[in-house]
Design an enzyme around this catalytic site. Structure first.
Site, PDB file in Angstrom:
ATOM      1  N   GLY A  94       0.611  -0.909  -0.099  1.00 61.72           N
ATOM      2  CA  GLY A  94       0.037   0.025  -0.034  1.00 61.72           C
ATOM      3  C   GLY A  94       0.853   1.616  -0.329  1.00 61.72           C
ATOM      4  N   GLY A 132      -0.303   5.542  -0.775  1.00 61.55           N
ATOM      5  CA  GLY A 132      -0.807   6.141  -0.119  1.00 61.55           C
ATOM      6  C   GLY A 132      -0.692   7.343   0.116  1.00 61.55           C
ATOM      7  N   ASP A 181      -1.627  -6.479  -5.677  1.00 60.52           N
ATOM      8  CA  ASP A 181      -3.118  -6.589  -4.848  1.00 60.52           C
ATOM      9  C   ASP A 181      -2.907  -7.046  -3.779  1.00 60.52           C
ATOM     10  OD1 ASP A 181      -5.158  -6.810  -4.037  1.00 60.52           O
ATOM     11  OD2 ASP A 181      -5.997  -8.045  -6.042  1.00 60.52           O
ATOM     12  N   TYR A 198     -14.745   0.755  10.103  1.00 61.21           N
ATOM     13  CA  TYR A 198     -12.935   0.819  10.310  1.00 61.21           C
ATOM     14  C   TYR A 198     -12.500   1.072  11.497  1.00 61.21           C
ATOM     15  CZ  TYR A 198      -8.835   4.646   9.874  1.00 61.21           C
ATOM     16  OH  TYR A 198      -7.285   4.440  10.323  1.00 61.21           O
ATOM     17  N   LYS A 241      -9.722  -2.427  13.039  1.00 60.58           N
ATOM     18  CA  LYS A 241      -8.201  -1.101  13.752  1.00 60.58           C
ATOM     19  C   LYS A 241      -8.636  -2.691  15.174  1.00 60.58           C
ATOM     20  CE  LYS A 241      -6.716   1.260  10.594  1.00 60.58           C
ATOM     21  NZ  LYS A 241      -5.461   0.654  10.377  1.00 60.58           N
ATOM     22  N   ILE A 252      -2.782  11.977  10.510  1.00 60.44           N
ATOM     23  CA  ILE A 252      -2.195  12.304  10.096  1.00 60.44           C
ATOM     24  C   ILE A 252      -2.180  13.771   8.528  1.00 60.44           C
ATOM     25  CG2 ILE A 252       0.017  11.513   8.208  1.00 60.44           C
ATOM     26  CD1 ILE A 252      -0.683   8.751   9.606  1.00 60.44           C
TER      27      ILE A 252
HETATM   28  N1  SER Z   1      -7.530  10.025   9.821  1.00 57.94           N
HETATM   29  C1  SER Z   1      -8.164   8.249   9.442  1.00 57.94           C
HETATM   30  C2  SER Z   1      -9.656   8.755   9.393  1.00 57.94           C
HETATM   31  O1  SER Z   1     -10.163  10.125   9.306  1.00 57.94           O
HETATM   32  C3  SER Z   1      -7.609   7.701  11.110  1.00 57.94           C
HETATM   33  O2  SER Z   1      -7.372   7.325  11.655  1.00 57.94           O
HETATM   34  O3  SER Z   1     -10.271   7.761   9.066  1.00 57.94           O
END
Ligand code: SER
Length: 314
Positions: free
Chosen positions: A8, A11, A51, A140, A144, A170
């Site tokens: 990845g 990204g 992939d 999401y 995690k 980030i």
């Molecule tokens: N930056 C991510 C998001 O906003 C959170 O880890 O989904």
């Protein structure tokens, strides 16, 4: 770390982590892979189209390049995940499961980022502890938390050297994130430079943890290079460096661009997600177990972001 694979790599994190690791470990020793061709990553080191959902292909790259450390950076972020939860689960967990299995079979260490999104509305909001209630309400976040547990399981059951940090949002100026709830804190800088105004999708008073990319990159290397005997935790460490609201970052930008204007067009999905996440994490364990210490705050980061974007937009 001697021979590193980044999955990845195209990204937000991967595009900068590849360059950062190549500087430290040598261009030839950092193999960047992504589902799409990435010309910039292929220019100064090995690059392969991969992939991450294809375990056989991943194992083949690892074997051919004699890889000892994998960075699995594949993820659909929080807001986009809510639009297609089944796909988010398939991609996020598929890439992780393959990375864990390939790491087990080929004796690799494995880094996978976790996130502030692993917490939810029932977690303590301020100074969120390392070990606490984790009941996220996004797919999401569910990925995690599951990923953290699975990574610890692979360490305990098979001895795989799995390590992870819970990244704040980030902020970076190379590759923009896509589909995250914290993306506003990146977009705002570009819009401030380009148009002098920004329409924010997240409510003005919601605090979230954020981190500047140079600190995030350093955290990856410092954790992976840490003495394993010092690690009580593994998957995953709270790290923190700054926490602010949209109003606070806008005020910081106005110190440089006094005429900067911000209004709001709230995205209900992002609002709900943002309000469910912590205001600020307690990162004591990361500080104690592997010496984590942030170097960037909002003031320094804002100056740097605006300078870099301005010089590029000229
Ligand atoms: N930056 C991510 C998001 O906003 C959170 O880890 O989904």
């Amino acid at each position: 770390m001697k021979h590193i694979l980044i999955v990845g790599a195209g990204g937000q994190i991967g595009s900068e982590l590849t360059t950062y690791l190549r500087k430290i470990y040598g261009n030839a020793n950092v193999v960047a892979t992504d589902v799409r061709e990435c010309k910039n990553l292929a220019a100064d080191g090995p690059f392969e189209v991969l992939d991450a959902l294809n375990a056989t292909s991943m194992a083949s790259v690892v074997a051919r390049h004699n890889i000892d450390t994998i960075f699995n950076l594949v993820a659909l972020l929080s807001a986009v995940g809510e639009r297609n939860p089944q796909m988010a689960w398939g991609v996020n967990m598929g890439a992780l499961m393959n990375s864990l299995e390939v790491a087990r079979q080929h004796h690799c260490a494995l880094f996978t980022p976790s996130s502030i999104g692993a917490f939810g509305p029932t977690s303590p909001k301020d100074g969120t502890p390392q070990d606490t209630i984790m009941q996220p309400t996004t797919v999401y976040g569910i990925c995690k938390v599951t990923g953290e547990l699975l990574s610890n399981y692979y360490h305990l059951k098979y001895g795989v050297d799995t390590r992870s940090v819970r990244f704040p949002g980030i902020i970076s100026n190379v590759t923009q994130p896509g589909g995250g709830t914290t993306d506003y804190a990146v977009e705002i800088y570009y819009e401030a430079v380009r148009n002098g105004k920004y329409t924010c999708a997240v409510p003005s008073d919601v605090y979230m943890d954020m981190i500047y990319m140079p600190d995030a990159l350093r955290a990856c290397v410092e954790l992976m290079e840490a003495d394993p005997r010092q690690l009580i935790h593994r998957n995953s460490f709270n790290i923190a460096s700054m926490s602010f609201t949209p109003e606070i970052i806008a005020a910081e930008i106005r110190k440089h661009i006094p005429e900067f204007e911000m209004d709001y067009y709230i995205d209900p999905v992002k609002r709900e997600i943002a309000e469910s996440w912590p205001n600020s994490l307690d990162d004591t364990c990361a500080r104690q177990e592997w010496g984590w210490k942030p170097e960037w705050d909002l003031e320094k980061m804002t100056t740097d972001m605006l300078n870099v974007i301005r010089s590029r937009e000229k």
